[in-house]
Design a protein around this motif. Sequence first.
Motif, short mmCIF file in Angstrom:
data_model
loop_
_atom_site.label_atom_id
_atom_site.label_comp_id
_atom_site.label_asym_id
_atom_site.label_seq_id
_atom_site.Cartn_x
_atom_site.Cartn_y
_atom_site.Cartn_z
N UNK A 117 1.30 -1.06 0.11
CA UNK A 117 0.05 -0.21 -0.19
C UNK A 117 0.99 1.08 -0.08
N UNK A 118 0.60 2.28 -1.17
CA UNK A 118 1.63 3.48 -0.91
C UNK A 118 0.69 4.31 -0.05
N UNK A 125 -1.08 5.80 6.44
CA UNK A 125 -0.37 5.02 6.50
C UNK A 125 -0.77 4.01 7.99
N UNK A 126 -1.57 4.57 9.30
CA UNK A 126 -1.99 3.97 10.16
C UNK A 126 -3.25 3.03 10.10
N UNK A 127 -4.23 3.54 9.23
CA UNK A 127 -5.34 2.88 8.55
C UNK A 127 -4.79 1.58 8.10
N UNK A 128 -4.00 1.72 7.04
CA UNK A 128 -3.69 0.53 7.16
C UNK A 128 -2.86 -0.84 7.84
N UNK A 129 -1.72 -0.18 8.65
CA UNK A 129 -1.27 -0.89 9.38
C UNK A 129 -1.67 -1.26 10.45
N UNK A 130 -3.25 -1.02 11.20
CA UNK A 130 -4.21 -1.01 11.81
C UNK A 130 -4.64 -2.51 11.21
N UNK A 131 -4.80 -2.19 9.65
CA UNK A 131 -6.12 -3.26 8.94
C UNK A 131 -5.03 -5.36 8.89
N UNK A 132 -3.70 -4.94 8.96
CA UNK A 132 -2.87 -5.96 9.05
C UNK A 132 -2.63 -6.44 10.40
N UNK A 133 -2.80 -4.97 11.16
CA UNK A 133 -1.88 -5.71 13.07
C UNK A 133 -2.99 -6.04 13.76
N UNK A 134 -4.13 -5.42 13.10
CA UNK A 134 -5.37 -5.68 14.35
C UNK A 134 -5.30 -4.78 15.19
N UNK A 135 -6.98 -4.99 15.59
CA UNK A 135 -7.12 -3.35 16.82
C UNK A 135 -6.89 -4.52 18.73
N UNK A 136 -6.47 -5.19 18.27
CA UNK A 136 -5.91 -5.54 19.62
C UNK A 136 -4.91 -5.93 20.17
#
Length: 255
Positions: A117-118, A125-136
């Motif tokens: 994702x660019x 960038x944070x939205x992308x990171x959260x979509x991968x790492x999760x909200x937990x």
Amino acid sequence: MGMKYASFNILLLLLLVMYADGRVDSLSHMDQSVMVFFTLKDLEVGNSMSIYFRKKDSSTSPRFLPRDEAEAIPFSLTELPNLLRFFSFSEDSPQAKAMEATLRECETPAIKGEIKFCATSIGSMLDFAISIIGLNSDIKIFATEHHTKSSTLFQNYTILKEPDEVLASRMVACHTMPYPYAILYCHTQETENKVFKVSLGGDNGDRVTAVAVCHMDTSQWKHDHVSFRVLGIEPGMPGVCHFFPADNFILVPEY
Ligand SMILES: *[C@@H]1O[C@H](CO)[C@@H](O)[C@H](O)[C@H]1NC(C)=O
């Protein structure tokens, strides 16, 4: 536009050679900037290696735009002619070439097992990171730190102590891209990666805590990936590692 993007010219010089993740075509002139690769077994106390560390320079780094501003500007190769007019760059300028290369890289589909994702703003960038790492879990950020000030970019470094492995069940790595405003190329792999913090001592006395990632599966990488040539190893060999320059970072879940 003029002042805001004036530093873009200087940045280009640095960035046109920076694609440490595999975009350098020929090693015949031994571009120092590709000297970031090593193999897992090199990670031993006392081991010495030549490393190129591109330095972070906030005076030449492009600025992040606020998310709403960034999202109002198209970010796609088909819009390049309009973007060049918008930023007042002529079609054959080095700036135009850099923008084209960045857009092309961002639009190239991810390889198997990779999500990329660019991000055109910190928020996206944070939205992308959260979509991968999760909200937990909270998210921890790691970046290479230079503890000494020096202008040396390329020298031999010795590993000063046992490298710390960072637990990273999931990991997002982000790299800055040449563009008139800050673009982060972020990606994550389903394959196993190991993340390390490595204490390095330079021949000139520099001290660096460097972030390194080791890719335990490189079977999907292009056979002419620059790392295989730099390291002189068989394409697809596991355990290919690289150091991160200070203006790149990785995001991992906080345990
Ligand atoms: C690093 O060390 C090697 C072996 O001692 C030497 O040949 C090389 O020139 C050194 N590289 C740099 C950049 O100082």
